[in-house]
Design a protein around this motif. Structure first.
Motif, mmCIF file in Angstrom:
data_model
loop_
_atom_site.group_PDB
_atom_site.id
_atom_site.type_symbol
_atom_site.label_atom_id
_atom_site.label_comp_id
_atom_site.label_asym_id
_atom_site.label_seq_id
_atom_site.Cartn_x
_atom_site.Cartn_y
_atom_site.Cartn_z
ATOM 1 N N TYR A 113 0.888 -1.161 0.000
ATOM 2 C CA TYR A 113 0.000 0.000 0.000
ATOM 3 C C TYR A 113 0.918 1.200 0.000
ATOM 4 O O TYR A 113 1.685 1.390 0.929
ATOM 5 N N GLU A 115 1.724 5.337 -0.726
ATOM 6 C CA GLU A 115 1.204 6.676 -0.944
ATOM 7 C C GLU A 115 1.812 7.213 -2.229
ATOM 8 O O GLU A 115 3.031 7.120 -2.422
ATOM 9 N N GLN A 609 -1.008 17.168 7.372
ATOM 10 C CA GLN A 609 -0.920 16.207 8.470
ATOM 11 C C GLN A 609 -1.792 16.656 9.637
ATOM 12 O O GLN A 609 -2.540 15.863 10.209
ATOM 13 N N LYS A 610 -1.712 17.953 9.940
ATOM 14 C CA LYS A 610 -2.505 18.472 11.052
ATOM 15 C C LYS A 610 -3.993 18.283 10.783
ATOM 16 O O LYS A 610 -4.747 17.834 11.652
ATOM 17 N N ALA A 613 -5.120 14.703 11.228
ATOM 18 C CA ALA A 613 -5.256 14.315 12.634
ATOM 19 C C ALA A 613 -6.534 14.912 13.223
ATOM 20 O O ALA A 613 -7.281 14.229 13.927
ATOM 21 N N ASN A 620 -13.811 10.354 15.353
ATOM 22 C CA ASN A 620 -13.924 9.510 16.549
ATOM 23 C C ASN A 620 -15.053 10.009 17.441
ATOM 24 O O ASN A 620 -15.852 9.235 17.961
ATOM 25 N N LEU B 210 0.911 13.873 18.522
ATOM 26 C CA LEU B 210 1.251 13.699 17.109
ATOM 27 C C LEU B 210 1.988 14.920 16.584
ATOM 28 O O LEU B 210 2.978 14.794 15.865
ATOM 29 N N ASP B 211 1.521 16.098 16.983
ATOM 30 C CA ASP B 211 2.196 17.321 16.546
ATOM 31 C C ASP B 211 3.655 17.310 16.979
ATOM 32 O O ASP B 211 4.560 17.595 16.196
ATOM 33 N N ALA B 214 5.675 14.765 15.100
ATOM 34 C CA ALA B 214 5.940 15.177 13.717
ATOM 35 C C ALA B 214 7.072 16.187 13.666
ATOM 36 O O ALA B 214 7.976 16.102 12.832
ATOM 37 N N ILE B 231 4.789 8.110 16.008
ATOM 38 C CA ILE B 231 3.799 8.691 15.103
ATOM 39 C C ILE B 231 2.801 7.620 14.689
ATOM 40 O O ILE B 231 1.588 7.841 14.658
ATOM 41 N N TYR B 235 -1.259 7.594 15.091
ATOM 42 C CA TYR B 235 -2.194 7.348 14.000
ATOM 43 C C TYR B 235 -3.095 6.177 14.329
ATOM 44 O O TYR B 235 -4.279 6.177 14.025
ATOM 45 N N ARG B 237 -4.077 5.174 17.216
ATOM 46 C CA ARG B 237 -5.107 5.607 18.157
ATOM 47 C C ARG B 237 -6.188 6.420 17.474
ATOM 48 O O ARG B 237 -7.356 6.347 17.826
ATOM 49 N N GLU B 243 -2.029 5.199 7.532
ATOM 50 C CA GLU B 243 -0.907 6.080 7.842
ATOM 51 C C GLU B 243 0.011 5.413 8.850
ATOM 52 O O GLU B 243 1.238 5.485 8.757
#
Lengths: 722, 515
Positions: A113, A115, A609-610, A613, A620, B210-211, B214, B231, B235, B237, B243
């Motif tokens: 897989y 990217e 990325q931020k 997340a 969730n 995570l921040d 990163a 990281i 992800y 969690r 990712e």
């Protein structure tokens, strides 16, 4: 007459061009196709009744043939085939806008897989050139990548624009496959591994490519054109008002030669002879065709042609037997022949009547000479002259190339029909002045959008003012490659800052010859004293172009347009038959822009990325809220349930907004990545042969290692080392 | 005061002796002496050390190994579609239990859990209940099956752990995350790692963690595998499995680590690709031969896929490497028990007893083993001890149920009746007890009571075939053929291979044909 040997209704929509047939367990061919909501379904009619007892959640027998795969992203391309030769069965490759998944259907496991930031618009699986293992080659935004079965990218290169179609074909007959790439800049490029060996310009985006046999391949354009190429020469093409959704090569009439099968957007499927484009078979579906594949779907040893429509109808056709002699249409040959002959007879009769009329008139004309014109007789020595010149334009009209057509005597031109690819919308252009301003001279403005040599096929109607019948003059004129550049005097404007320098071992005369051939010069340039300098102004954006030639063969081209510099070098190299050419280039303005883009790409990555997340966090929350709400519902606590669902609604709206932000961010990122790829492509375009591939690979390494200074040095000098 | 240790050393010593509260208190005192303890970038290395030590101590207090936490919440189970294949081929997916492939015992001998998997010898979060079909079922299951499945994996245990940050410090949290300048910490790898673990485990703020990770991995120029693993954990969690997979794979390329392999396998587990997970484990085994956690992971996957014999083989392999591995011993023991070798099972359970496992469940199992091995003298004493060790009513119910079983075995039906009644008194959701009680009622001729009990049993545990079959048989006896047929169908659905059910259905069909 050929009838389908089987017809299936799958009750799942199929996305156009996303159909593949594979033997996922090594024996049974199964149909895989992308459907809505980011899902792929696999239709496997062979396993029926095998796992009936195994399964607790039994399904109805119709549905059990189909298993759905969740991709959770919009599928943008799909194929099946052997990626890992040791595995002994096919795997399914699914490309989306951001990822490539190689999936082992039989074992429900990933092969890899990956990217792929450039997206996957098209995919092809097979052996490429000398690379020993099969590659899954994907074409994205200006980039091509090839992965082996472990997900290592063994192949990478850039191309001019977004890739829309890919095919593997033995283009030069050396027994190894070359990669054909059709892209949005209307070009079909042929890559021998990572080196471009040929480039063909078409008139629209190339949406499909399909190898036929040998060096022959079929293509389809987004304007409804379908055709066949043999190497770089076009065999035939036809144009339809519908769009060709899928093309495939299949020997439908068992004559040993593949026909080009085309599935159209109106539901028509037709098979055309590879030599003439003549339709030998056609059938109609109720809705648009999604894909055409072939395989032994009935497991009886015969390969069928399988056509799928977008609403899930699948039909399989067995190739016609030898006895049918290729006669697949429902009409017989005799009927066809009679129709054809009677048509011919009709035409001949018409022609004959014309001649009779004319000769009658001619007899009469001895008496009445003035009436000559009416009858369409013009002097025998009438000639049609064409001239191309650069018109710098006026206030009312932009600068353009002017095609001037004139007759050599007092006859007039009633109308002109010009056919040229890529200049006019719809490929042809008709000029017919109103009756009052008929003259023996017509000027046609041309503005070729790209710097490519174009053949103008001109048909002019010549006669007298009062004629009712006209003579048709046909002639062909070539528009030089760099016609949109007007000669200007060197001293008037400052020279551009950017330049390309290189040295060739050719005589200067040859370069001057090239100059005369590629540009529209008022008079042929003579070899003046070397050093020799010519300057041009672009008619498109008034950019300056300066070519200096020194007696020792050192040539320097100054222009701010890196594309133009690349085109000039490529054109010169092909004219002078230069195989390898290393150049030194500097485009300060362009490089600065590129540097900014690269910085932006970095920023976008971080923001991306931020956002991801954040979104995961929110989703969730949404999930837990939904469960809570349902819980309240089950317990009959309506007040809480209502409250929860309200909250859910608000959160959902937030999430949608966030998604919009993320989308914009992603599009920006894609655009920037595209311009980076284009920059590499342009840097490569400045070189010829080996140095070109070197530059491209070196640039990629530099980008991978995030070494910007290195990248710019490579673009300047062509190598990473000093 | 005589000899006094250097305070930082003492704090360190506390930390080593796992007296984290003391350590944290001491560090707080140290930090209070030098102002601005929120900014450990000052020149005072002592304060930096104290700060770092305190974060570590606070983290250790609530630390739970991330590998062993596997809680798939109701929401993930019902709403997510991480698995690629919706209906995969049997034997390639964890979702469908399918038939046992490795020739394990049939459900007639070994009871199954709700999902149709045989019960295992060792309770893990994922062994208790399978994937329910509907949301309603999903919400109801935890209430009846005592699984305490959280709503989402982000809530549940993590929230409980996260609240630790409020409790430990009455005057507010140690660090105010929103005020931290993560970029600055990311520059200092040593502090950053401690801080990350603090944020991740103590504060439970995955997004900020995570921040930080990163930023830190960028600072390390993507060359530090540790950050990549972290990281990946973040992800995971957040539910971004793809990712996470990428990060773990990239980390594995740099550094072979058992942990990373386990995390990666967990990702595939979630993606419902057990074969890929197995592949990962086996690759890991090639690099770390004989690694117990990897072997155990393989065994668990086989067990979840119903391949009992292969699972037992790998559990044996585990025992060869680590002969005190409780999970392996228990699983092999239960496997032997259900494959009709109670004597051998007894040896495994005794081994557990030797190792100091001393609880109700073990004695319960010992008692049953003794019973089936015909060591009747030991049976009752074992079960008595189990009863005395029972910590809650559910456990007591189980023991009473087994006692009832023993009573049926020795033919004392009165005792059996009372035992089952006691079971139900302790736990009124005990479907097996309802079923057995119903059978006893049938023998006494109380048809209506038996029918009610059987209906209760089948509604409590629709996955068990016994209540359905018993109900079918009962209805057949009293002549209610329609109900009998419906129940028999249900029984067949739960256990397709059950011969008696098949015969009953055949018989009923003949009846219907005659009518």
């Amino acid at each position: 007459m050929l009838v389908p040997v089987f017809t299936l209704k799958l009750n799942h929509r199929i996305l156009p061009r996303m159909v593949a047939l594979g033997k996922y367990d090594g024996a049974h061919p199964c149909l895989a196709a992308a459907t809505q909501a980011g899902k792929v379904f696999i239709h496997n009619p062979h396993a029926r009744g095998q796992h009936v007892t195994a399964n607790r959640t039994m399904q109805s027998s119709q549905d059990s043939d189909i298993s759905l795969l969740n991709i959770n992203q919009g599928v943008s391309c799909l194929t099946a085939g052997v990626l890992n030769p040791q595995l002994g069965y096919d795997c399914l490759l699914i490309g989306t806008q951001t990822n490539l998944l190689a999936y082992d259907v039989y074992n429900n496991s990933d092969l890899f897989y990956r990217e792929v930031t450039d997206g996957a618009n098209a995919i092809v699986l097979g052996m490429l050139g000398d690379i020993s293992s099969p590659l899954a080659i994907i074409g994205g935004n200006c980039a091509l990548q090839g992965f082996d079965h472990e997900g290592n990218d063994l192949f990478w290169t850039v191309t001019g624009d977004n890739v829309r179609s890919l095919a593997l074909c033995d283009f030069d007959g050396d027994g190894k496959k070359e990669l054909l790439v059709g892209s949005e800049d209307f070009d079909i490029r042929v890559f021998k591994e990572d080196e471009i060996v040929a480039e063909m310009s078409e008139t629209e985006t190339i949406t499909a490519l399909s190898p036929m046999y040998g060096s022959r391949f079929g293509y389809a354009l987004s304007n409804g054109t379908v055709g066949v190429y043999d190497k770089t020469a076009r065999y035939w093409r036809i144009k339809s008002k519908n769009h060709a959704m899928s093309i495939h090569a299949f020997d439908l009439n068992s004559d040993g030669v593949c026909e080009l099968i085309t599935g159209w957007s109106n539901g028509k499927v037709d098979a055309r002879s590879d030599r003439t484009g003549e339709v030998i078979f056609k059938d109609n579906f109720a809705s648009s065709i999604a894909g055409v594949v072939e395989g032994d779907y009935r497991m009886d040893g015969n390969t069928q042609l399988i056509c799928c429509s977008v609403d899930g109808e699948v039909r399989g056709y067995l190739p016609g037997s030898q006895e049918m002699k290729g006669n697949l249409m429902d009409t017989s040959v005799e009927q066809d022949l009679i129709r054809e002959l009677s048509q011919k007879k009709q035409n001949l009769l018409l022609e004959l009547r014309n001649y009779e009329e004319n000769s009658k008139q001619a007899e009469l004309s001895v008496q009445v000479n003035e009436a000559d014109g009416q009858r369409g007789v013009i002097p025998a020595n009438t000639q049609l002259q064409t001239a191309l010149s650069v018109n710098l334009g006026s206030d009312s009209q932009a600068a353009h190339v002017e095609l001037c057509i004139s007759t050599s005597n007092d006859t007039i031109i009633r109308a002109v029909l010009i056919f040229a690819e890529g200049i006019f919308e719809g490929e042809s252009h008709v000029v017919h002045p109103s009756l009052q301003n008929l003259s023996g001279r017509i000027q046609v403005p041309l503005t070729p959008p790209k710097d490519v040599p174009v053949d103008l096929h001109i048909k002019a109607f010549v006669g007298y003012r009062s004629s009712t019948q006209f003579h048709v003059f046909e002639l062909t004129r070539q528009l030089p490659r760099f016609s949109m550049y007007a000669l200007s005097s060197p001293d008037l404007v400052p020279e551009p800052l950017s330049f390309v320098n290189f040295t060739i071992s050719e005589r200067v005369q040859r370069v001057v010859m090239w100059l005369n051939q590629s540009f529209l010069l008022p008079e042929d340039a003579e070899l003046q004293s070397a050093p020799f300098q010519v300057c041009f102004t672009s008619l498109r954006d008034a950019g300056q172009l300066c070519i200096k030639i020194k007696p020792n063969g050192e040539i320097s081209i100054s222009t701010d347009d890196i594309d133009l510099a690349g085109d000039i070098i490529q054109s010169m190299a092909s004219f002078l038959a230069i195989e390898d050419l290393q150049v030194e280039a500097d485009f300060p303005a362009y490089f600065e822009e590129l540097r900014k883009v690269l910085v932006k790409v970095d920023e976008f990555h971080t923001v991306h990325q931020k956002l991801t997340a954040d979104m995961a966090d929110h989703s969730n929350l949404i999930r837990s809220m939904l469960v809570r709400a349902e819980d309240s519902r089950l317990m009959g606590d309506m007040r809480n349930m209502k409250k929860r669902y309200m909250e859910l609604y608000d959160l959902n709206r937030d999430l949608l907004n966030e998604y919009k932000i993320r989308c914009t961010n992603h599009t920006e990122l894609l655009n920037n990545l595209k311009s980076v790829n284009q920059a590499i492509q342009r840097a490569g375009q400045l070189r010829v042969g080996k140095p070109k591939t070197q530059v491209i690979t070196a640039c990629r390494d530099a980008i991978r290692n995030n070494n910007l200074n290195m990248l710019f040095r490579i673009m300047r000098v062509g190598t990473a080392s000093l | 005061m005589g000899l006094e240790m250097e305070p930082l050393l003492q704090a360190w010593s506390y930390f080593r002796r796992r007296k984290f509260q003391l350590c944290a208190d001491l560090c707080s005192q140290l930090l209070e002496k030098c102002p601005g303890y929120q900014e450990p970038d000052s020149e005072f290395t002592v304060s930096q050390a104290a700060w770092s030590l305190k974060t570590r101590a606070l983290t250790e207090m609530v630390y739970v190994d991330e590998i062993d936490i596997d809680q798939e919440g109701i929401a993930e189970m019902m709403l997510d579609e991480n698995a690629i294949a919706q209906v995969a081929r049997p034997g390639t997916s964890l979702k469908l239990p399918g038939t046992s492939q490795g020739g394990g015992p049939s459900p007639a001998i070994r009871p199954v859990t709700q999902s149709g998997r045989p019960v295992t010898g060792f309770v893990r979060p994922s062994t208790q209940s399978g994937r329910p079909g509907t949301m309603e079922q999903a919400i109801r299951t935890p209430r009846t099956a005592h699984t305490a499945r959280p709503i989402t994996s982000a809530s549940g245990r993590y929230i409980r752990l996260g609240t630790a940050s409020m409790l430990t410090n009455p005057e507010g949290p140690f660090l105010n995350l929103s005020r931290l300048n993560l970029a600055k910490y990311a520059q200092k790898p040593k502090l950053a790692k401690a801080l990350f673990e603090y944020i991740f485990h103590h504060e439970n703020d995955v997004k900020n963690a995570l921040d930080l990770a990163a930023l830190a991995t960028e600072h390390a120029q993507y060359k530090d595998w540790w950050w990549k693993v972290q990281i990946g954990k973040c992800y995971y969690r957040l539910g971004l499995y793809r990712e996470a997979e990428k990060q773990f794979k990239s980390a594995l390329k740099q550094q072979d680590m058992v942990d990373t392999i386990l995390y990666l396998a967990k990702v595939y587990f979630r993606l419902d690709q057990p074969l890929t997970a197995l592949h990962v484990f086996k690759q890991g085994l090639a690099r770390f031969p004989g690694e117990v956690t990897l072997l155990c992971g393989i065994a668990r996957i086989y067990e979840e896929m119903n391949n009992i014999s292969l699972a037992a083989e790998y559990y044996r392999e585990v025992l060869k490497q680590d002969n005190t591995h409780v999970e392996a011993i228990a699983c092999i023991g239960s496997n032997h028990f259900y494959s009709d070798q109670p004597e051998i099972a007894l040896r495994f359970y005794r081994r557990l007893l030797q190792m100091g496992v001393y609880n109700c469940q073990l004695f319960n199992n010992l008692g049953l083993c003794c019973f089936y091995a015909q060591q009747y003298d030991m049976t009752l004493t074992s079960l008595e001890r189990a009863l005395s060790l029972a910590e809650n009513e559910e456990e007591a119910a189980d023991v009473w149920y087994n006692l009832g079983h023993v009573a049926v075995g020795i033919g004392d039906l009165n005792l059996a009746y009372q035992c089952f009644k006691l079971t139900l008194a302790n736990n009124n959701d005990h479907a097996e007890a309802y079923n057995n009680l119903a059978v006893l009622e049938i023998r006494r001729g109380h048809i209506e009571q038996a029918r009610a009990l059987l209906q209760t049993a089948s509604s409590l545990a629709p996955h068990m075939y016994e209540p359905h079959f018993n109900f079918a048989a009962l209805s057949d006896q009293v002549g209610d053929l329609q109900r009998s047929f419906i129940a028999a169908q249900k029984s067949k659905e739960a256990f397709p291979g059950h011969v008696d059910t098949q015969q009953l259905i055949k018989q009923l069909k003949q009846h219907f044909a005659m009518l």
